[in-house]
Write a protein that holds these residues in place. Structure first.
Motif, PDB file in Angstrom:
ATOM      1  N   ALA A 280       0.856  -1.177   0.000  1.00  0.00           N
ATOM      2  CA  ALA A 280       0.000   0.000   0.000  1.00  0.00           C
ATOM      3  C   ALA A 280       0.894   1.229   0.000  1.00  0.00           C
ATOM      4  O   ALA A 280       2.082   1.158   0.329  1.00  0.00           O
ATOM      5  N   VAL A 281       0.311   2.367  -0.366  1.00  0.00           N
ATOM      6  CA  VAL A 281       1.101   3.600  -0.454  1.00  0.00           C
ATOM      7  C   VAL A 281       1.705   3.949   0.888  1.00  0.00           C
ATOM      8  O   VAL A 281       2.860   4.377   0.971  1.00  0.00           O
ATOM      9  N   ARG A 282       0.950   3.764   1.967  1.00  0.00           N
ATOM     10  CA  ARG A 282       1.477   4.077   3.299  1.00  0.00           C
ATOM     11  C   ARG A 282       0.840   3.141   4.315  1.00  0.00           C
ATOM     12  O   ARG A 282      -0.362   2.904   4.277  1.00  0.00           O
ATOM     13  N   GLN A 283       1.644   2.592   5.208  1.00  0.00           N
ATOM     14  CA  GLN A 283       1.110   1.750   6.267  1.00  0.00           C
ATOM     15  C   GLN A 283       2.045   1.731   7.463  1.00  0.00           C
ATOM     16  O   GLN A 283       3.256   1.963   7.328  1.00  0.00           O
ATOM     17  N   ARG A 284       1.468   1.453   8.615  1.00  0.00           N
ATOM     18  CA  ARG A 284       2.219   1.388   9.869  1.00  0.00           C
ATOM     19  C   ARG A 284       2.138  -0.024  10.447  1.00  0.00           C
ATOM     20  O   ARG A 284       1.106  -0.688  10.349  1.00  0.00           O
ATOM     21  N   VAL A 285       3.249  -0.446  11.052  1.00  0.00           N
ATOM     22  CA  VAL A 285       3.324  -1.768  11.662  1.00  0.00           C
ATOM     23  C   VAL A 285       4.000  -1.612  13.022  1.00  0.00           C
ATOM     24  O   VAL A 285       5.023  -0.931  13.140  1.00  0.00           O
ATOM     25  N   ARG A 286       3.420  -2.229  14.035  1.00  0.00           N
ATOM     26  CA  ARG A 286       4.040  -2.226  15.358  1.00  0.00           C
ATOM     27  C   ARG A 286       4.548  -3.631  15.654  1.00  0.00           C
ATOM     28  O   ARG A 286       3.852  -4.621  15.420  1.00  0.00           O
ATOM     29  N   MET A 287       5.772  -3.731  16.150  1.00  0.00           N
ATOM     30  CA  MET A 287       6.350  -5.040  16.401  1.00  0.00           C
ATOM     31  C   MET A 287       7.434  -4.942  17.460  1.00  0.00           C
ATOM     32  O   MET A 287       7.994  -3.866  17.702  1.00  0.00           O
ATOM     33  N   GLU A 288       7.710  -6.071  18.084  1.00  0.00           N
ATOM     34  CA  GLU A 288       8.787  -6.157  19.074  1.00  0.00           C
ATOM     35  C   GLU A 288       9.875  -7.041  18.504  1.00  0.00           C
ATOM     36  O   GLU A 288       9.614  -8.173  18.078  1.00  0.00           O
ATOM     37  N   LEU A 289      11.098  -6.525  18.490  1.00  0.00           N
ATOM     38  CA  LEU A 289      12.201  -7.227  17.835  1.00  0.00           C
ATOM     39  C   LEU A 289      13.411  -7.309  18.744  1.00  0.00           C
ATOM     40  O   LEU A 289      13.689  -6.392  19.529  1.00  0.00           O
ATOM     41  N   GLY A 290      14.145  -8.410  18.579  1.00  0.00           N
ATOM     42  CA  GLY A 290      15.409  -8.568  19.272  1.00  0.00           C
ATOM     43  C   GLY A 290      16.545  -7.926  18.505  1.00  0.00           C
ATOM     44  O   GLY A 290      16.354  -7.241  17.490  1.00  0.00           O
TER      45      GLY A 290
END
Length: 320
Positions: A280-290
């Motif tokens: 998509a043209v713009r999107q947000r994702v929240r995630m927890e990463l090591g």
């Protein structure tokens, strides 16, 4: 942050290209590049003409040279001085890179997995790099049709192995531009604050503020611990909010919208796809990463070949 298309690998009649310096700069401007480097093989003899041509076309120019040896090709950009390429043996490359850095230059490995003997002697990278942290950039895409080439897959595998070791080496695309043609190419985009200058381009490459695209441009930024972050930044592992943006209007004269279709964005953490979703043209994702690194890829069809990587970002680094 502004994203500008630049070409860091070119050749003219001062080595084995067909371009005059005026012709190179005019072709770059017509195609939509904001800046271009002059990197003839083992010579800087064209730089005076290059600067004049850049001035006439009101573009940004990057002085350079392509070290062309029996053990590989190395791009040297922005060096203020001269490091002699002659006689540098495979085990001496680290010393040569240090000398270039002392002269404020940056270095990148050109087409590391190109065919070599007996087809193209010296094209394949065979120098013995001991300190990979000293290498500023690596051409993971080279020449035409780069997203679909086996050499590109091998170069990306090398890049990912270096990232896994903790190296902060920047991936670039090199047109290796010798003459005009109608073949498809990938592009290097540098992210800078403010107006584009030679110094800001070199700094963007050093810091990993670079994205590659053979069609639409995919960029990535976000927040971590209430701080804004972007490609090339180092953050603490944990909760990240990532914003992805797709620009389909970049380089309007230099990619085929009929032959290239974007479908999916993948988030790659330490070489593993951890999220994927429709583009998509713009999107947000929240995630927890090591700890490690996080990159975004744009997947789609490329000249009839499905599931190709048609754009990618350099990583955000998560402190180990």
């Amino acid at each position: 942050m502004n994203w500008y298309p630049v070409e860091l690998h070119t050749h003219t009649q001062h080595s084995d290209g067909d371009f005059t310096l005026d012709g190179l700069v005019q072709a770059a401007k017509q195609r939509g590049f904001a800046a271009i480097a002059c990197t003839d093989h083992n010579t800087c003899s064209g730089l005076r003409e290059f600067y004049a041509a850049i001035g006439r076309e009101q573009m940004v120019g990057i002085p350079g040279i392509e070290w062309t040896t029996y053990w590989g090709h190395m791009l040297v950009l922005g060096e203020q001085g001269y490091t002699d390429w002659r006689g540098v043996r495979p085990e001496q490359i680290d010393r040569a890179i240090a000398a270039i850095h002392k002269n404020q230059g940056i270095v990148g490995i050109a087409h590391p997995f190109a065919l070599s003997n007996p087809v193209n002697t010296g094209y394949h990278w065979e120098f013995h790099v001991a300190d990979w942290d000293a290498v500023d950039f690596l051409e993971v895409w080279s020449r035409d049709d780069a997203p679909s080439k086996v050499q590109s897959l091998r170069a990306i595998e090398l890049w990912e192995r270096l990232l896994d070791r903790g190296c902060r080496i920047t991936a670039t695309s090199g047109r290796d531009w010798h003459r005009e043609d109608d073949k498809p190419y990938g592009h290097t985009y540098v992210g800078v604050q403010g107006a584009l200058t030679t110094e800001r381009i070199l700094d963007a490459v050093r810091r990993g503020r670079v994205c590659l695209a053979a069609g639409p441009l995919l960029t990535m930024r976000g927040t971590a611990n209430d701080q804004d972050i972007t490609i090339g930044d180092i953050v603490c592992p944990g909760d990240l909010e990532i914003e992805l943006e797709l620009d389909t209007e970049v380089m309007p004269n230099d990619w085929d919208r009929v032959q290239i279709h974007w479908e999916e964005i993948q988030l790659v953490h330490n070489g593993v796809v951890v999220r994927h979703f429709p583009a998509a043209v713009r999107q947000r994702v929240r995630m927890e990463l090591g700890a490690g690194w996080l990159r975004a890829d744009l997947i789609g069809s490329y000249y009839g070949r499905a599931r190709q990587r048609i754009a990618l970002t350099n990583p955000i680094f998560l402190r180990r």
